[in-house]
Design a protein around this motif. Structure first.
Motif, PDB file in Angstrom:
ATOM      1  N   ASP A  89     -47.368  38.740  -9.617  1.00  0.00           N
ATOM      2  CA  ASP A  89     -47.577  38.908 -11.062  1.00  0.00           C
ATOM      3  C   ASP A  89     -46.829  40.094 -11.642  1.00  0.00           C
ATOM      4  N   LYS A  90     -46.192  40.894 -10.797  1.00  0.00           N
ATOM      5  CA  LYS A  90     -45.523  42.086 -11.302  1.00  0.00           C
ATOM      6  C   LYS A  90     -44.125  41.730 -11.812  1.00  0.00           C
ATOM      7  N   PRO A  91     -43.542  42.593 -12.652  1.00  0.00           N
ATOM      8  CA  PRO A  91     -42.186  42.328 -13.167  1.00  0.00           C
ATOM      9  C   PRO A  91     -41.172  42.198 -12.028  1.00  0.00           C
ATOM     10  N   TYR A  92     -40.265  41.247 -12.158  1.00  0.00           N
ATOM     11  CA  TYR A  92     -39.257  41.033 -11.124  1.00  0.00           C
ATOM     12  C   TYR A  92     -37.932  40.630 -11.775  1.00  0.00           C
ATOM     13  N   ILE A  93     -36.885  40.545 -10.920  1.00  0.00           N
ATOM     14  CA  ILE A  93     -35.541  40.212 -11.392  1.00  0.00           C
ATOM     15  C   ILE A  93     -35.197  38.799 -10.911  1.00  0.00           C
ATOM     16  N   PHE A  94     -34.773  37.944 -11.837  1.00  0.00           N
ATOM     17  CA  PHE A  94     -34.283  36.613 -11.472  1.00  0.00           C
ATOM     18  C   PHE A  94     -32.784  36.727 -11.192  1.00  0.00           C
ATOM     19  N   VAL A  95     -32.329  36.058 -10.121  1.00  0.00           N
ATOM     20  CA  VAL A  95     -30.910  36.146  -9.736  1.00  0.00           C
ATOM     21  C   VAL A  95     -30.240  34.786  -9.905  1.00  0.00           C
ATOM     22  N   SER A  96     -29.145  34.780 -10.674  1.00  0.00           N
ATOM     23  CA  SER A  96     -28.355  33.564 -10.879  1.00  0.00           C
ATOM     24  C   SER A  96     -26.981  33.754 -10.249  1.00  0.00           C
ATOM     25  N   TYR A  97     -26.569  32.819  -9.368  1.00  0.00           N
ATOM     26  CA  TYR A  97     -25.293  32.980  -8.655  1.00  0.00           C
ATOM     27  C   TYR A  97     -24.813  31.614  -8.177  1.00  0.00           C
ATOM     28  N   SER A  98     -23.549  31.567  -7.800  1.00  0.00           N
ATOM     29  CA  SER A  98     -22.986  30.349  -7.196  1.00  0.00           C
ATOM     30  C   SER A  98     -23.169  30.445  -5.686  1.00  0.00           C
ATOM     31  N   HIS A  99     -23.636  29.363  -5.068  1.00  0.00           N
ATOM     32  CA  HIS A  99     -23.891  29.374  -3.620  1.00  0.00           C
ATOM     33  C   HIS A  99     -22.624  29.637  -2.819  1.00  0.00           C
ATOM     34  N   THR A 100     -21.482  29.381  -3.426  1.00  0.00           N
ATOM     35  CA  THR A 100     -20.208  29.666  -2.742  1.00  0.00           C
ATOM     36  C   THR A 100     -20.077  31.158  -2.478  1.00  0.00           C
ATOM     37  N   SER A 146     -19.089  30.932 -10.363  1.00  0.00           N
ATOM     38  CA  SER A 146     -20.299  30.913 -11.210  1.00  0.00           C
ATOM     39  C   SER A 146     -19.978  30.601 -12.663  1.00  0.00           C
ATOM     40  N   ILE A 147     -18.843  31.138 -13.169  1.00  0.00           N
ATOM     41  CA  ILE A 147     -18.550  30.912 -14.590  1.00  0.00           C
ATOM     42  C   ILE A 147     -18.142  29.464 -14.850  1.00  0.00           C
ATOM     43  N   ASN A 148     -17.830  28.729 -13.797  1.00  0.00           N
ATOM     44  CA  ASN A 148     -17.477  27.316 -13.956  1.00  0.00           C
ATOM     45  C   ASN A 148     -18.596  26.383 -13.474  1.00  0.00           C
ATOM     46  N   SER A 149     -19.724  26.991 -13.099  1.00  0.00           N
ATOM     47  CA  SER A 149     -20.865  26.195 -12.626  1.00  0.00           C
ATOM     48  C   SER A 149     -21.767  25.851 -13.797  1.00  0.00           C
ATOM     49  N   LYS A 150     -21.975  24.575 -14.035  1.00  0.00           N
ATOM     50  CA  LYS A 150     -22.835  24.173 -15.164  1.00  0.00           C
ATOM     51  C   LYS A 150     -24.279  24.625 -14.948  1.00  0.00           C
ATOM     52  N   TYR A 151     -24.676  24.739 -13.665  1.00  0.00           N
ATOM     53  CA  TYR A 151     -26.049  25.158 -13.380  1.00  0.00           C
ATOM     54  C   TYR A 151     -26.228  26.647 -13.691  1.00  0.00           C
ATOM     55  N   CYS A 152     -25.274  27.440 -13.300  1.00  0.00           N
ATOM     56  CA  CYS A 152     -25.348  28.889 -13.592  1.00  0.00           C
ATOM     57  C   CYS A 152     -25.343  29.131 -15.100  1.00  0.00           C
ATOM     58  N   LEU A 153     -24.492  28.368 -15.826  1.00  0.00           N
ATOM     59  CA  LEU A 153     -24.417  28.529 -17.277  1.00  0.00           C
ATOM     60  C   LEU A 153     -25.725  28.126 -17.951  1.00  0.00           C
ATOM     61  N   LYS A 154     -26.361  27.057 -17.442  1.00  0.00           N
ATOM     62  CA  LYS A 154     -27.667  26.638 -17.993  1.00  0.00           C
ATOM     63  C   LYS A 154     -28.695  27.751 -17.824  1.00  0.00           C
ATOM     64  N   GLU A 155     -28.708  28.364 -16.638  1.00  0.00           N
ATOM     65  CA  GLU A 155     -29.649  29.452 -16.371  1.00  0.00           C
ATOM     66  C   GLU A 155     -29.396  30.630 -17.321  1.00  0.00           C
ATOM     67  N   LEU A 156     -28.104  30.966 -17.528  1.00  0.00           N
ATOM     68  CA  LEU A 156     -27.746  32.090 -18.409  1.00  0.00           C
ATOM     69  C   LEU A 156     -28.193  31.812 -19.839  1.00  0.00           C
ATOM     70  N   ARG A 157     -27.919  30.599 -20.316  1.00  0.00           N
ATOM     71  CA  ARG A 157     -28.326  30.239 -21.688  1.00  0.00           C
ATOM     72  C   ARG A 157     -29.843  30.324 -21.852  1.00  0.00           C
ATOM     73  N   PHE A 158     -30.541  29.783 -20.849  1.00  0.00           N
ATOM     74  CA  PHE A 158     -32.012  29.770 -20.909  1.00  0.00           C
ATOM     75  C   PHE A 158     -32.564  31.198 -20.947  1.00  0.00           C
ATOM     76  N   ALA A 159     -32.004  32.082 -20.130  1.00  0.00           N
ATOM     77  CA  ALA A 159     -32.437  33.487 -20.098  1.00  0.00           C
ATOM     78  C   ALA A 159     -32.161  34.171 -21.431  1.00  0.00           C
ATOM     79  N   ASP A 160     -31.015  33.863 -22.027  1.00  0.00           N
ATOM     80  CA  ASP A 160     -30.647  34.469 -23.311  1.00  0.00           C
ATOM     81  C   ASP A 160     -31.617  34.029 -24.403  1.00  0.00           C
TER      82      ASP A 160
END
Length: 740
Positions: free
Chosen positions: A607-618, A671-685
């Motif tokens: 329940d404590k504050p944490y950091i979400f990590v978005s990255y390309s598996h490559t 990562s900048i060409n990964s549609k999944y990473c971009l979705k995560e970034l948009r959602f976080a924003d």
């Protein structure tokens, strides 16, 4: 000799009276009365007034009985000093009595007047009523009016507005001008008839002008009682009343000048008129004159004179409320909460909403009485129901905090929105919209109302709006604006703003880094877990102060006691003070990741504050090296290896982004060409997360990514030594909340 004969005739009348032969008795008494025999006059008058002897002349006789008429005219001469006759009320009375006994109706009316006012005889209201009635029965208009007046005033007879109204109407029909005013009053006040302002105005306009009449006409025009309000006509008639020296007219004309109704607003003229009326003893004018001194309208502000006049004024809800306010706030007199309470209560008894609100505030704060939220709520509710906009705000506070009633954010919001706009109310509305209390979260509305609070000069609104700019919540992140707002709020001694301003100096957001100023501001602000831990970090690192591990330890302990998890910090400092090696230093050793000291890379769940990590598996190898460093530093990290088998991949990612306080986006060509990473970034924003971009290789980002990241400082892992990288990472916005 004549008196002896008169006496004998009188005695014969007495014998006839004893035999109940009133006609004969009256004849004998009348003959004796003509000889001026006093007992006979009195006896005859009594018979006539009792209705046992009819003596009223017919119209034909009335006009032809020269002797009766001459006696009457002679009486008028004596009464008014007419025709070079010296005024002699006794002789006038005798003439009227003789003429009346002889049946002359006009004389009867005058005789009634003499009895009513004691002119030439003793005052006798019964006799006055009797003679007026006799004359009225003979259709003498003036007598009908006088008889109506006795019924109207309850003078010598039981008060009866119905009879009075009938008589006034009859007298007016006979064009008796004196009756016009009384008939107008009956229509105006609804006495003996229904209220009819139109007819009242018609009859007032027929009355011979004088002060009170012009005042009544002015009131009808001012209040729009006959037709619509006509302030110019009201002013015209009040002015006529003023010309007659009428105090009420002066007061009302002053009110028109004060409010600029029907005339150009002129406080000086208003003050002059109120002063004249007040000097004439008009108690309503005392109140208006007090207002002039209170507000400095037409005169210099003088709370002392205002108080004296309010106390002299006609008691009403408004005046009592003003007196209470003066005593509560010590305006021109020492503060006296007991007297304030007393006068507010009087205002409440008059049904004055402002007094209810102010008395409620005393109960709310427990000033001049025992604190009682229930009574406060009851008074605010009554005042609010009467439309008092200040009371709406107090009542909203009761619902917001649950004072005197159950907490109800929805009702609180409704009332704050209805309330008189103020710094407190606008800030409360903003806060409710920001956090969705009883209503959906609406950051745009929060910003709008915080800005209104700022325009009022409200420090809490400055602080709250600054926090939105700082976090980029609902607005584009702008540290400069945030700093400016925190600075203003801090200058107004807002304790919360001190902490935010300290953050700006600590991290160099919107201003240059200045750890010394940051420390000073943390110490001035509200001390709670987080700020206490920040003070500890400053003393531990020696940034802006002499390094002092003992002082740092004290602050970490305080923070821990306040609920901030600082156990790791306390352990680290204790180890340093005891000169034991430790693996969690924030110095160079802290960032060195040896294989034997590495903690397992495991996604955080809690329940404590944490950091979400978005990255390309490559890029997993490089990313996990960085994550290992962060976990060794004590940061709580979540990445996609924390998704349990069998659960929804997308739903898991969305929920973990929603619940995270920070969001790391590893930038690489993958990562900048990964549609999944971009979705995560948009959602976080969209969820206003604090985004930390970490570049692991040089890339050219798209316009969209550039727009989302905006002015956020990018960490170039590929160009930085581990120590420098961690130092920059540790200075990220509020990143410390994600650390153990």
């Amino acid at each position: 000799m004549e008196q002896t004969e008169a006496k004998e005739i009188y005695q014969m009348g007495v014998e006839a009276l004893n035999d109940c032969d009133y006609r004969m008795a009256g004849a004998y008494f009348k003959n004796a009365a003509k000889m001026n025999y006093k007992p006979a006059i009195a006896a005859l008058e009594k018979l006539i007034l009792e209705g046992k002897y009819k003596n009223v002349q017919s119209k034909q006789t009335l006009s032809s009985n020269t002797e009766s008429k001459e006696l009457f005219e002679k009486g008028v001469d004596y009464y008014n000093g007419r025709n070079n006759t010296k005024i002699d009320y006794v002789k006038a009375f005798e003439c009227f009595l003789s003429s009346s006994i002889d049946g002359y109706a006009f004389a009867m009316n005058w005789l009634g007047y003499c009895y009513e006012y004691g002119k030439g005889t003793k005052k006798n209201l019964d006799s006055a009523f009797g003679w007026y009635e006799k004359a009225a029965n003979a259709n003498v208009a003036n007598a009908i009016y006088h008889l109506g007046r006795l019924y109207y005033d309850g003078k010598g007879v039981q008060q009866d507005y119905n009879k009075a109204f009938g008589l006034f109407k009859k007298a007016c029909d006979l064009r008796e001008s004196l009756a016009y005013e009384y008939l107008a009053d009956c229509y105006f006040y609804g006495q003996g008839t229904k209220i009819n302002y139109e007819k009242a105005l018609q009859f007032y306009l027929k009355v011979k002008p004088r002060g009170v009449i012009e005042y009544q006409i002015g009131c009808i025009y001012e209040r729009g009682l006959s037709t619509g309000s006509d302030y110019p006509k009201a002013a015209e008639h009040f002015q006529k009343g003023v010309n007659f020296g009428h105090a009420f007219s002066m007061n009302n004309l002053g009110a028109l000048y004060y409010n600029g109704e029907g005339v150009q607003k002129d406080y000086n003229k208003a003050f002059e008129l109120f002063k004249k009326a007040s000097d004439l003893g008009d108690t309503t004018a005392h109140g208006w004159l007090a207002d002039c001194y209170y507000y400095g309208n037409g005169a210099k502000k003088d709370y002392q004179k205002a108080l004296q006049l309010y106390l002299k004024a006609k008691p009403n809800g408004y005046n009592e409320g003003q007196i209470g306010w003066i005593y509560e706030h010590g305006l021109g007199t020492p503060i006296d909460i007991n007297k304030a309470f007393e006068h507010y209560q009087k205002g409440v008894d008059f049904g004055n909403a402002t007094a209810m609100n102010n008395l409620g505030a005393l109960y709310y704060k427990g000033e001049g009485c025992q604190q009682d939220y229930n009574k406060a709520f009851e008074l605010f509710k009554k005042a609010s129901d009467l439309g008092n906009t200040i009371a709406h705000g107090w009542l909203a506070d009761c619902y917001y905090y649950g004072y005197g009633t159950k907490k109800d954010y929805q009702k609180a919001l409704q009332l704050y929105l209805k309330a008189k706009s103020s710094s407190h109310n606008e800030n409360q509305i903003g806060y409710i919209y920001e956090y969705g209390l009883g209503t959906p979260i609406d950051i745009n509305k929060a910003i709008e109302h915080y800005q209104k609070g700022v325009d009022f000069g409200a420090a809490p609104s400055m602080n709250n709006l600054g926090a939105l700019y700082y976090k980029g919540k609902g607005v584009q992140k702008d540290y400069n604006k945030a700093f400016e707002l925190f600075k203003k709020a801090s200058d107004l001694d807002n304790k919360t703003a001190y902490a935010w301003l300290a953050e700006c100096y600590y991290y160099g957001n919107g201003t240059q880094k200045d750890y010394q100023k940051a420390l000073q501001l943390y110490l001035k602000g509200n001390l709670y877990g987080y700020t206490q831990s920040q003070i500890g970090r400053i003393y531990e690192s020696g940034q802006g102060v002499n390094k002092n591990l003992t002082e740092a330890l004290n602050w970490y302990k305080k923070a821990n006691e306040s609920g901030e998890d600082c156990k790791a910090d306390i352990e680290r400092i204790n180890n340093l003070l005891n000169k034991k090696p430790e693996s969690k230093s924030i110095d160079k050793d802290k960032v060195e990741t040896k294989t034997n000291s590495n903690k397992p890379i495991k996604a955080y769940e809690g329940d404590k504050p944490y950091i979400f990590v978005s990255y390309s598996h490559t890029d997993s190898k490089v990313v996990k090296e960085v994550l290992q460093m962060l976990i060794n530093q004590g940061y709580r990290i979540w990445f996609d290896e924390g998704i349990r088998a069998g659960s929804s991949w997308t739903e898991n990612l969305m929920n973990h982004i929603k619940n995270a306080s920070h969001f790391i986006f590893f930038l690489s060509r993958h990562s900048i060409n990964s549609k999944y990473c971009l979705k995560e970034l948009r959602f976080a924003d969209r969820r206003n997360k604090i985004i930390i971009p970490i570049c692991i290789e040089n890339v050219n980002v798209s316009d969209e990514i550039d727009f989302i990241l905006g002015e956020v400082q990018m960490l170039f892992k590929n160009n930085l030594e581990k120590e420098e990288f961690m130092e920059k990472f540790n200075s990220s916005n509020h990143i410390e909340i994600c650390s153990r």
